[in-house]
Design an enzyme around this catalytic site. Structure first.
Site, PDB file in Angstrom:
ATOM      1  N   LYS A 187      39.521 -40.966 -12.054  1.00  0.00           N
ATOM      2  CA  LYS A 187      39.911 -39.651 -12.567  1.00  0.00           C
ATOM      3  C   LYS A 187      41.421 -39.404 -12.469  1.00  0.00           C
ATOM      4  CE  LYS A 187      35.761 -36.937 -11.910  1.00  0.00           C
ATOM      5  NZ  LYS A 187      35.296 -35.675 -11.378  1.00  0.00           N
TER       6      LYS A 187
ATOM      7  N   ASN B 168      36.643 -25.034   4.174  1.00  0.00           N
ATOM      8  CA  ASN B 168      36.319 -26.454   4.082  1.00  0.00           C
ATOM      9  C   ASN B 168      36.100 -27.021   5.470  1.00  0.00           C
ATOM     10  OD1 ASN B 168      35.970 -28.812   2.418  1.00  0.00           O
ATOM     11  ND2 ASN B 168      37.824 -29.634   3.389  1.00  0.00           N
TER      12      ASN B 168
ATOM     13  N   ALA C 169      36.767 -28.412  -0.605  1.00  0.00           N
ATOM     14  CA  ALA C 169      38.155 -28.498  -1.083  1.00  0.00           C
ATOM     15  C   ALA C 169      38.397 -29.842  -1.761  1.00  0.00           C
ATOM     16  CB  ALA C 169      39.115 -28.315   0.101  1.00  0.00           C
TER      17      ALA C 169
ATOM     18  N   ASP D 185      35.551 -29.947 -16.131  1.00  0.00           N
ATOM     19  CA  ASP D 185      34.923 -29.223 -15.013  1.00  0.00           C
ATOM     20  C   ASP D 185      35.494 -27.809 -14.909  1.00  0.00           C
ATOM     21  OD1 ASP D 185      33.279 -31.224 -14.211  1.00  0.00           O
ATOM     22  OD2 ASP D 185      34.571 -31.954 -12.599  1.00  0.00           O
TER      23      ASP D 185
HETATM   24  P1  NAP Z   1      34.647 -34.543  -3.218  1.00  0.00           P
HETATM   25  O1  NAP Z   1      35.964 -34.547  -3.895  1.00  0.00           O
HETATM   26  O2  NAP Z   1      34.207 -35.782  -2.507  1.00  0.00           O
HETATM   27  O3  NAP Z   1      34.621 -33.337  -2.162  1.00  0.00           O
HETATM   28  C1  NAP Z   1      33.526 -33.107  -1.312  1.00  0.00           C
HETATM   29  C2  NAP Z   1      33.718 -31.797  -0.561  1.00  0.00           C
HETATM   30  O4  NAP Z   1      32.519 -31.537   0.153  1.00  0.00           O
HETATM   31  C3  NAP Z   1      34.849 -31.851   0.459  1.00  0.00           C
HETATM   32  O5  NAP Z   1      35.430 -30.604   0.516  1.00  0.00           O
HETATM   33  C4  NAP Z   1      34.098 -32.205   1.745  1.00  0.00           C
HETATM   34  O6  NAP Z   1      34.729 -31.717   2.906  1.00  0.00           O
HETATM   35  C5  NAP Z   1      32.813 -31.430   1.548  1.00  0.00           C
HETATM   36  N1  NAP Z   1      31.736 -32.012   2.328  1.00  0.00           N
HETATM   37  C6  NAP Z   1      31.180 -33.231   2.173  1.00  0.00           C
HETATM   38  N2  NAP Z   1      30.205 -33.411   3.058  1.00  0.00           N
HETATM   39  C7  NAP Z   1      30.131 -32.263   3.802  1.00  0.00           C
HETATM   40  C8  NAP Z   1      29.322 -31.853   4.881  1.00  0.00           C
HETATM   41  N3  NAP Z   1      28.376 -32.653   5.370  1.00  0.00           N
HETATM   42  N4  NAP Z   1      29.551 -30.621   5.409  1.00  0.00           N
HETATM   43  C9  NAP Z   1      30.490 -29.825   4.921  1.00  0.00           C
HETATM   44  N5  NAP Z   1      31.303 -30.165   3.891  1.00  0.00           N
HETATM   45  C10 NAP Z   1      31.118 -31.378   3.343  1.00  0.00           C
HETATM   46  O7  NAP Z   1      33.482 -34.202  -4.214  1.00  0.00           O
HETATM   47  P2  NAP Z   1      33.558 -33.273  -5.524  1.00  0.00           P
HETATM   48  O8  NAP Z   1      33.831 -34.108  -6.703  1.00  0.00           O
HETATM   49  O9  NAP Z   1      34.441 -32.131  -5.233  1.00  0.00           O
HETATM   50  O10 NAP Z   1      32.025 -32.789  -5.645  1.00  0.00           O
HETATM   51  C11 NAP Z   1      31.456 -31.885  -4.724  1.00  0.00           C
HETATM   52  C12 NAP Z   1      30.025 -31.575  -5.111  1.00  0.00           C
HETATM   53  O11 NAP Z   1      29.983 -30.929  -6.367  1.00  0.00           O
HETATM   54  C13 NAP Z   1      29.131 -32.812  -5.265  1.00  0.00           C
HETATM   55  O12 NAP Z   1      27.865 -32.514  -4.764  1.00  0.00           O
HETATM   56  C14 NAP Z   1      29.080 -33.029  -6.740  1.00  0.00           C
HETATM   57  O13 NAP Z   1      27.873 -33.679  -7.142  1.00  0.00           O
HETATM   58  C15 NAP Z   1      29.126 -31.604  -7.235  1.00  0.00           C
HETATM   59  N6  NAP Z   1      29.677 -31.540  -8.595  1.00  0.00           N
HETATM   60  C16 NAP Z   1      28.878 -31.008  -9.540  1.00  0.00           C
HETATM   61  C17 NAP Z   1      29.354 -30.908 -10.830  1.00  0.00           C
HETATM   62  C18 NAP Z   1      28.471 -30.324 -11.874  1.00  0.00           C
HETATM   63  O14 NAP Z   1      28.768 -30.515 -13.045  1.00  0.00           O
HETATM   64  N7  NAP Z   1      27.430 -29.608 -11.513  1.00  0.00           N
HETATM   65  C19 NAP Z   1      30.639 -31.326 -11.149  1.00  0.00           C
HETATM   66  C20 NAP Z   1      31.439 -31.845 -10.143  1.00  0.00           C
HETATM   67  C21 NAP Z   1      30.940 -31.940  -8.859  1.00  0.00           C
HETATM   68  P3  NAP Z   1      35.851 -32.561   3.657  1.00  0.00           P
HETATM   69  O15 NAP Z   1      37.123 -32.334   2.893  1.00  0.00           O
HETATM   70  O16 NAP Z   1      35.878 -31.977   5.011  1.00  0.00           O
HETATM   71  O17 NAP Z   1      35.414 -33.992   3.630  1.00  0.00           O
END
Ligand code: NAP
Length: 497
Positions: A282, A371, A349, A319
């Site tokens: 990305k 976060n 975040a 997004d």
């Molecule tokens: P990412 O960049 O990997 O970020 C993950 C985030 O979740 C970080 O802030 C992380 O915190 C937090 N996190 C992970 N595990 C955690 C836990 N056990 N407890 C508390 N916080 C936790 O991922 P992303 O791309 O932002 O995606 C995040 C979520 O959104 C995913 O589930 C993804 O499938 C979903 N999503 C959905 C769509 C849609 O179209 N519906 C689009 C994009 C993403 P830390 O910084 O502390 O690690």
């Protein structure tokens, strides 16, 4: 045409599977004689066969299961020809020992389970020289470009050629070989009985990728990422193409971290016009194709790459728009989509949080970020001039909108939730980006407290819909895309939205 391979140990099961495949519309079946545990009984297998067949009996050196001697194997292949099978598969090194007879067409084949050699053309020429009606060349893909070289060979071959690559990296070539002139591709009956690495099922080939309607004019799209095996984007985009009766196909393209630039050049040669882009590419696509005025720059990542009307590559982060649209969908109708002045608490975040925070801030929402790792929240809050709260204190924030941008609650951890059910406020809108399951624990508990809710399904469909519109310059069929996504996600759904 799709040749469906049957590999079963019992004659009875081969015959039953053959019949079932014919009923489901299969037009050609490959009988893998080497899979049978007893001496193959050709009369039983071929009598009243419901479709034309390819007789194949693979040696163990070609990853087959034949346990008899080589003379016995060649006798069996000769007997299959005498019995009038429509096609017989003969490996290149023995094809010269088995003469043409009757109407049976000769597929002269070569498999390489280690690599896609540089000298594909020379191997092809040797196979074609063995009185081949069809040359079949199947090799292991070790890079996305291997499949492209194979398709280029198929396109240029004078003898009809089935050429594709095995392994996950080779999947696009399995789906696209017909576009370049292959008389057929191969698929398996069910996912449980994949006979070669990367093989797709008959249903996937036929219904998801619409293999039989792919021609040299079919427009090409795909998703670039690594891993890519679980991506639901092919389901959603192909459903949209099918619904709109567009001559286009969308394939999963696994691109290892260091292979993006080469892959874009190689797939560009095939005529690909647009891609969804996922982890880990990305940032790299943004750096290569981004323009400074794009919101993607502020988010720091792009999830879409497409050719515009002028033939220029453009990037986008869909997004951003999709998250905003999803939130607007959940607002009280009296708000008429107005976000200005509202307060939002964003959990997470990461990349998705960055897109939603930017969208909310630009629309006049006062955002607070919580976060797990506080320093990341602080950095994001500073960049977008919003507030931050410690993860432990997230339930103390008074917000109109709660957005979950963490994976908490995602399948298989469906009993997790990022928020305390006692802390929901009555008029809160709760938007969960998690889309599998559709009804997360967070959303269930929010509904129980009388909150309005929006599921991650809406965002997933909308980010795909914006891509579809950029790819095709048409409105996206949201309902068809949503239905396809719902069908594709895990069965851990309770039906509510
Ligand atoms: P990412 O960049 O990997 O970020 C993950 C985030 O979740 C970080 O802030 C992380 O915190 C937090 N996190 C992970 N595990 C955690 C836990 N056990 N407890 C508390 N916080 C936790 O991922 P992303 O791309 O932002 O995606 C995040 C979520 O959104 C995913 O589930 C993804 O499938 C979903 N999503 C959905 C769509 C849609 O179209 N519906 C689009 C994009 C993403 P830390 O910084 O502390 O690690």
């Amino acid at each position: 045409m799709i040749a469906v391979s049957i590999g079963r140990t019992r004659h009875k099961m081969v015959v039953a599977e053959h019949r079932a495949l014919a009923e489901r519309g299969a037009e050609l079946v490959e009988l893998r004689l080497d899979w049978l545990s007893r001496q193959p009984d050709l009369t039983r297998l071929l009598k009243e066969r419901p479709t034309p067949v390819i007789a194949t009996c693979r040696r163990q050196i070609d990853r087959g299961r034949w346990r008899g001697s080589e003379p016995q194997r060649q006798t069996l292949l000769r007997e299959a020809i005498v019995a009038g099978v429509e096609y017989v598969d003969l490996e290149g090194d023995i094809a010269g020992q088995i003469p043409r007879y009757g109407k049976t067409k000769r597929i002269v084949s070569h498999h390489d389970f280690d690599e896609t050699p540089r000298n594909l053309e020379a191997i092809h020429a040797r196979l074609a020289d063995k009185d081949a009606d069809i040359v079949k060349l199947v090799t292991m893909a070790n890079s996305p470009g291997d499949g492209v070289r194979m398709l280029e060979l198929v396109a240029e071959a004078e003898v009809p050629t089935i050429g594709f690559c095995m392994g996950e990296l080779g999947i696009p070539s399995r789906i696209l070989c017909g576009r370049y002139g292959a008389p057929f591709t191969y698929a398996t009956f069910t996912r449980e009985r994949v006979l070669a690495p990367g093989q797709l099922t008959f249903d996937e080939m036929r219904t998801l990728y619409r293999y039989d309607s792919i021609t040299k004019d079919t427009q090409l799209f795909g998703v670039l990422g690594d891993p890519i095996g679980h991506s639901l984007s092919p389901l959603v985009h192909n459903a949209a193409f099918s619904h709109e009766k567009l001559d286009a196909v969308y394939v999963p393209i696994r691109v290892p971290p260091d292979a993006l630039a080469a892959t874009l050049d190689e797939f560009g040669r095939l005529g690909f016009r647009g891609y969804s882009v996922t982890i880990p590419h990305k940032e790299a696509v943004l750096e290569r194709f981004g323009r400074p005025d794009d919101p993607a720059w502020e988010i720091g990542a792009a999830n879409t790459l497409y050719l515009d009307g002028e033939g220029e590559w453009q990037v986008m982060n869909t997004d951003y728009e999709a998250a905003l649209d999803s939130i607007r969908l959940g607002l009280d109708p009296d708000d008429e989509g107005e976000l200005e002045g509202k307060k939002a608490l964003v959990l997470g975040a990461g990349g998705a949080a960055r897109a939603v925070v930017l969208g909310l801030v630009r629309n006049g929402v006062q955002v607070t970020i919580a976060n797990r790792r506080g320093e990341r929240a602080a950095k994001l809050a500073e960049q977008f001039r919003c507030k931050q709260v410690q993860w432990e204190n997230r339930t103390t924030v008074h917000a109109d909108i709660l957005v979950n941008c963490t994976p908490l609650g995602m399948h298989p951890n469906v009993d997790d939730t990022p928020f305390d059910k006692n802390a929901f406020l009555e008029d809160m809108l709760v938007f969960d980006m998690v889309y599998n399951p559709e009804s997360t624990l967070l959303l269930k508990e929010a509904r129980e407290r009388g909150c309005r809710t929006v599921s991650g399904i809406e965002m997933f469909v909308r980010q795909g819909a914006v891509q579809f519109e950029r790819f095709t310059a048409r409105d996206a069929p949201l309902d068809a895309m949503r239905a396809a996504l719902r069908k594709g996600i895990s069965p851990v759904r309770d039906g509510s939205s």
